[in-house]
Design an enzyme around this catalytic site. Structure first.
Site, PDB file in Angstrom:
ATOM      1  CE  LYS A 122       2.297  -2.431  -4.371  1.00  0.00           C
ATOM      2  NZ  LYS A 122       2.097  -2.034  -2.968  1.00  0.00           N
ATOM      3  CD  GLN A 129       0.741  -8.859  -2.594  1.00  0.00           C
ATOM      4  OE1 GLN A 129       1.424  -9.528  -3.337  1.00  0.00           O
ATOM      5  NE2 GLN A 129      -0.509  -8.550  -2.879  1.00  0.00           N
ATOM      6  CE  LYS A 156      -1.526   7.794   1.593  1.00  0.00           C
ATOM      7  NZ  LYS A 156      -2.375   6.874   2.270  1.00  0.00           N
ATOM      8  CB  ALA A 168      -2.682  -6.380  -5.125  1.00  0.00           C
ATOM      9  N   GLY A 169      -4.574  -4.204  -3.781  1.00  0.00           N
ATOM     10  CA  GLY A 169      -5.544  -3.160  -4.111  1.00  0.00           C
ATOM     11  C   GLY A 169      -4.737  -1.942  -4.502  1.00  0.00           C
ATOM     12  CG  HIS A 170      -1.972  -2.015  -7.029  1.00  0.00           C
ATOM     13  ND1 HIS A 170      -1.059  -2.567  -7.884  1.00  0.00           N
ATOM     14  CD2 HIS A 170      -1.709  -2.555  -5.813  1.00  0.00           C
ATOM     15  CE1 HIS A 170      -0.282  -3.404  -7.217  1.00  0.00           C
ATOM     16  NE2 HIS A 170      -0.661  -3.427  -5.957  1.00  0.00           N
ATOM     17  CG  ASP A 227      -1.887  -1.171   1.212  1.00  0.00           C
ATOM     18  OD1 ASP A 227      -2.208  -1.672   0.118  1.00  0.00           O
ATOM     19  OD2 ASP A 227      -2.281  -1.615   2.306  1.00  0.00           O
TER      20      ASP A 227
HETATM   21  P1  GDP Z   1      -0.762   0.352  -3.540  1.00  0.00           P
HETATM   22  O1  GDP Z   1      -1.337  -0.924  -3.071  1.00  0.00           O
HETATM   23  O2  GDP Z   1       0.721   0.425  -3.317  1.00  0.00           O
HETATM   24  O3  GDP Z   1      -1.133   0.700  -4.957  1.00  0.00           O
HETATM   25  O4  GDP Z   1      -1.382   1.495  -2.617  1.00  0.00           O
HETATM   26  P2  GDP Z   1      -2.941   1.624  -2.195  1.00  0.00           P
HETATM   27  O5  GDP Z   1      -3.704   2.126  -3.352  1.00  0.00           O
HETATM   28  O6  GDP Z   1      -3.414   0.405  -1.533  1.00  0.00           O
HETATM   29  O7  GDP Z   1      -2.831   2.691  -1.043  1.00  0.00           O
HETATM   30  C1  GDP Z   1      -2.302   3.963  -1.240  1.00  0.00           C
HETATM   31  C2  GDP Z   1      -3.390   4.988  -0.868  1.00  0.00           C
HETATM   32  O8  GDP Z   1      -2.803   6.256  -0.718  1.00  0.00           O
HETATM   33  C3  GDP Z   1      -4.443   5.143  -1.920  1.00  0.00           C
HETATM   34  O9  GDP Z   1      -5.667   5.488  -1.311  1.00  0.00           O
HETATM   35  C4  GDP Z   1      -3.926   6.294  -2.761  1.00  0.00           C
HETATM   36  O10 GDP Z   1      -4.961   6.990  -3.423  1.00  0.00           O
HETATM   37  C5  GDP Z   1      -3.312   7.156  -1.685  1.00  0.00           C
HETATM   38  N1  GDP Z   1      -2.146   7.948  -2.099  1.00  0.00           N
HETATM   39  C6  GDP Z   1      -1.163   7.646  -2.969  1.00  0.00           C
HETATM   40  N2  GDP Z   1      -0.214   8.604  -2.958  1.00  0.00           N
HETATM   41  C7  GDP Z   1      -0.614   9.535  -2.073  1.00  0.00           C
HETATM   42  C8  GDP Z   1      -0.047  10.775  -1.597  1.00  0.00           C
HETATM   43  O11 GDP Z   1       1.040  11.182  -1.983  1.00  0.00           O
HETATM   44  N3  GDP Z   1      -0.761  11.446  -0.646  1.00  0.00           N
HETATM   45  C9  GDP Z   1      -1.949  11.012  -0.171  1.00  0.00           C
HETATM   46  N4  GDP Z   1      -2.564  11.744   0.740  1.00  0.00           N
HETATM   47  N5  GDP Z   1      -2.508   9.864  -0.591  1.00  0.00           N
HETATM   48  C10 GDP Z   1      -1.841   9.135  -1.522  1.00  0.00           C
HETATM   49  P1  IMO Z   2      -0.897  -4.142  -2.275  1.00  0.00           P
HETATM   50  O1  IMO Z   2      -0.417  -4.685  -3.601  1.00  0.00           O
HETATM   51  C1  IMO Z   2      -0.997  -4.559   2.045  1.00  0.00           C
HETATM   52  C2  IMO Z   2      -1.125  -8.621   3.661  1.00  0.00           C
HETATM   53  C3  IMO Z   2      -2.386  -9.061   4.356  1.00  0.00           C
HETATM   54  C4  IMO Z   2      -1.820 -10.048   5.345  1.00  0.00           C
HETATM   55  C5  IMO Z   2      -0.696 -10.705   4.566  1.00  0.00           C
HETATM   56  C6  IMO Z   2      -1.078 -12.016   3.900  1.00  0.00           C
HETATM   57  O2  IMO Z   2      -2.187  -3.432  -2.328  1.00  0.00           O
HETATM   58  O3  IMO Z   2       0.193  -3.358  -1.626  1.00  0.00           O
HETATM   59  P2  IMO Z   2      -2.596 -12.735   1.865  1.00  0.00           P
HETATM   60  O4  IMO Z   2      -3.974 -12.332   1.464  1.00  0.00           O
HETATM   61  O5  IMO Z   2      -1.559 -12.448   0.842  1.00  0.00           O
HETATM   62  O6  IMO Z   2      -2.547 -14.154   2.341  1.00  0.00           O
HETATM   63  O7  IMO Z   2      -2.261 -11.846   3.153  1.00  0.00           O
HETATM   64  O8  IMO Z   2      -0.329  -9.770   3.567  1.00  0.00           O
HETATM   65  N1  IMO Z   2      -1.324  -8.114   2.278  1.00  0.00           N
HETATM   66  C7  IMO Z   2      -1.233  -6.829   1.940  1.00  0.00           C
HETATM   67  N2  IMO Z   2      -1.049  -5.731   2.702  1.00  0.00           N
HETATM   68  N3  IMO Z   2      -1.090  -4.444   0.706  1.00  0.00           N
HETATM   69  C8  IMO Z   2      -1.228  -5.534  -0.074  1.00  0.00           C
HETATM   70  O9  IMO Z   2      -1.189  -5.475  -1.411  1.00  0.00           O
HETATM   71  C9  IMO Z   2      -1.365  -6.794   0.540  1.00  0.00           C
HETATM   72  N4  IMO Z   2      -1.549  -8.053   0.086  1.00  0.00           N
HETATM   73  C10 IMO Z   2      -1.508  -8.851   1.163  1.00  0.00           C
HETATM   74  O10 IMO Z   2      -3.044  -7.985   4.969  1.00  0.00           O
HETATM   75  O11 IMO Z   2      -1.236  -9.351   6.418  1.00  0.00           O
HETATM   76 MG    MG Z   3      -2.883  -1.582  -1.823  1.00  0.00          MG
END
Ligand code: GDP
Ligand code: IMO
Ligand code: MG
Length: 423
Positions: A16, A224, A331, A39-41, A13
């Site tokens: 990416k 991840q 961030k 994953a949640g991007h 998170d």
């Molecule tokens: P990922 O899994 O690495 O793609 O990251 P996620 O999408 O799960 O989590 C990142 C969160 O931070 C998302 O809600 C983005 O919209 C948000 N985000 C990304 N860059 C920034 C930043 O520079 N500032 C703020 N405030 N939020 C950000």
């Molecule tokens: P992105 O790509 C943050 C964490 C889960 C748990 C552990 C194992 O969005 O950064 P799993 O479902 O793989 O068996 O879970 O890994 N986890 C993540 N934490 N971002 C992710 O993906 C994750 N994918 C898995 O919360 O602790």
């Molecule tokens: Mg994520």
């Protein structure tokens, strides 16, 4: 042309999705190399916020091809939902999204096994996203898995049945209370597979080799983060794939000597979702502020993310393991308003000061040792160039660059595409 990598350096998170989207203008192909719908991007642009799980984060760009590599595990049901959610954007997904025949399939029973395994662990649970990731990779390495390419064979339903039957026996073995209606789950699964089959299945390693040879620019997108890597993360509180740079080689079929830039992405602080050790975790107002201002809730599960100060010991480890050549700090805007910022520069490990990540970083063994820096008050979210950044933030960046010995090329100051400062 070498293949560049972008991967998370913390516990996931890091942002990416946002950065891959930003960088896609400079690439012809975006290829996901591991993980699955755990994953949640998140991407934000033009007032739209969109979360991708399996589909690479280059999908919104007209000219980029997106490849789901062999190292990825695909749940057809979630994949179909992702495709459905993209329909309103008129992206011509069919011609822009290609799937490796060697990627493994997540079956409904893999998800059930994940739930059964977690339930059986009680307090020691991993905190899995319950998407079936662990059981699917177990079947892959156990040589029992089903792959996308199997769906092109006439006997795939037979294969499916045998594996699902075995899984049902395993679920029973766990002896936990898991309620399910497999017939209902299968209906959804089979329907989703038909939708998946509308896309092109390719021999992605050959495709990428030819693309590379013809001069196409390729960016490999990780999921991840390094501290969730199956080998180098905080085992057993990790995911089941290699999230680190080497995972891009095995997850796409790109040879190590073909890797170019390794772009490592980290938050200006640290978050973690799920169980497991987290030395710099905060349980006070500062941690609450980070969670609130940073809106720290999981993009896949909605669970609150644990927050804490930047852990430079862990970050250095990730930089080394991955051979990071450039850094992206995300961030920075979330830290605006703190009088003092702390950075963990060493651990007190069973009474000794150490500066590397030891085998075990559980709280009973490790206490962080902090350096303090002056914070900044300015709202960064409207800043667009490096010379606008406050001096105290510049000092924070200089300190990290000196410690990590890698340049910070991007500072992100908000979730939107445009809130990105290149240095
Ligand atoms: P990922 O899994 O690495 O793609 O990251 P996620 O999408 O799960 O989590 C990142 C969160 O931070 C998302 O809600 C983005 O919209 C948000 N985000 C990304 N860059 C920034 C930043 O520079 N500032 C703020 N405030 N939020 C950000
Ligand atoms: P992105 O790509 C943050 C964490 C889960 C748990 C552990 C194992 O969005 O950064 P799993 O479902 O793989 O068996 O879970 O890994 N986890 C993540 N934490 N971002 C992710 O993906 C994750 N994918 C898995 O919360 O602790
Ligand atoms: Mg994520």
């Amino acid at each position: 042309m070498a293949v560049d990598l972008l991967l998370g350096l913390q516990w996931g998170d890091e942002g990416k999705g946002k950065i891959v989207d930003v960088l896609t203008t400079g690439y012809d192909i975006i290829a996901r190399f591991q993980g699955g719908p755990n994953a949640g991007h998140t991407l934000e642009f033009d007032g739209i916020k969109h979360v991708l799980h399996t589909i690479p984060s280059g999908i919104f760009h007209k000219n980029a091809l997106n490849i789901v590599g062999n190292g990825v595990v695909i749940d057809p049901v979630i994949f179909k939902k992702e495709l459905d959610a993209l329909k309103k954007f008129n992206l011509d997904v069919k011609s822009k999204l290609l799937i490796s025949r060697k990627a493994h399939l997540i079956l409904p029973t893999h998800r059930l096994l994940d739930a059964a395994s977690e339930a059986s662990k009680g307090k020691a649970k991993i905190g899995s996203t319950l998407k079936g990731i662990g059981p699917t990779y177990m079947d892959k390495t156990g040589r029992n898995g089903m792959r996308i390419g199997d769906l092109e064979m006439s006997d795939w339903k037979e294969k499916y049945r045998n594996l699902a039957n075995k899984h049902e026996a395993m679920i029973a073995y766990y002896n936990v209370d898991i309620q399910y209606d497999l017939a209902e789950l299968e209906k959804d699964f089979f329907e989703s597979i038909e939708e998946l089959k509308q896309l092109s299945f390719i021999d992605s390693e050959e495709y990428l080799y030819q693309a590379q040879k013809s001069g196409k620019k390729i960016l490999a997108e990780g999921a991840q983060g390094s501290l969730l890597d199956i080998d180098f993360g905080t085992y057993p509180f990790v995911t089941s794939s290699n999230t680190t740079a080497a995972g891009a080689c095995t997850g796409l079929g790109v040879a190590p000597n073909q890797i170019g830039d390794v772009k490592g992405i980290f938050k200006a602080y640290t978050t973690r979702v799920g169980s497991g050790p987290f030395p710099t975790e905060l349980f006070d107002e500062d941690g609450e502020t980070m969670a609130r201002v940073g809106n720290e809730f999981g993009a896949t599960t909605g669970r609150p993310r644990r927050c804490g100060w930047l852990d430079l010991v862990a970050l250095k480890y990730a930089v080394i393991i991955n051979g990071v050549t450039e850094l992206m700090m995300m961030k920075a805007d979330v830290l605006s308003g703190f009088d003092t910022l702390k950075i963990c520069t060493a651990y007190n490990y069973k009474g000794d000061k150490i500066e590397h990540l030891p085998f075990n970083i559980e709280a009973e063994n490790v206490t962080p040792i902090y350096s303090e820096m002056k914070g900044w008050k300015e709202d960064l979210t409207k800043m667009s160039s490096a010379d606008q950044l406050p001096d105290t933030l510049q000092a924070y960046i200089d300190f990290l660059e000196k410690e990590l010995e890698v340049p910070i090329k991007i500072v992100s100051v908000g979730p939107d595409r445009t809130q990105t400062i290149h240095r």
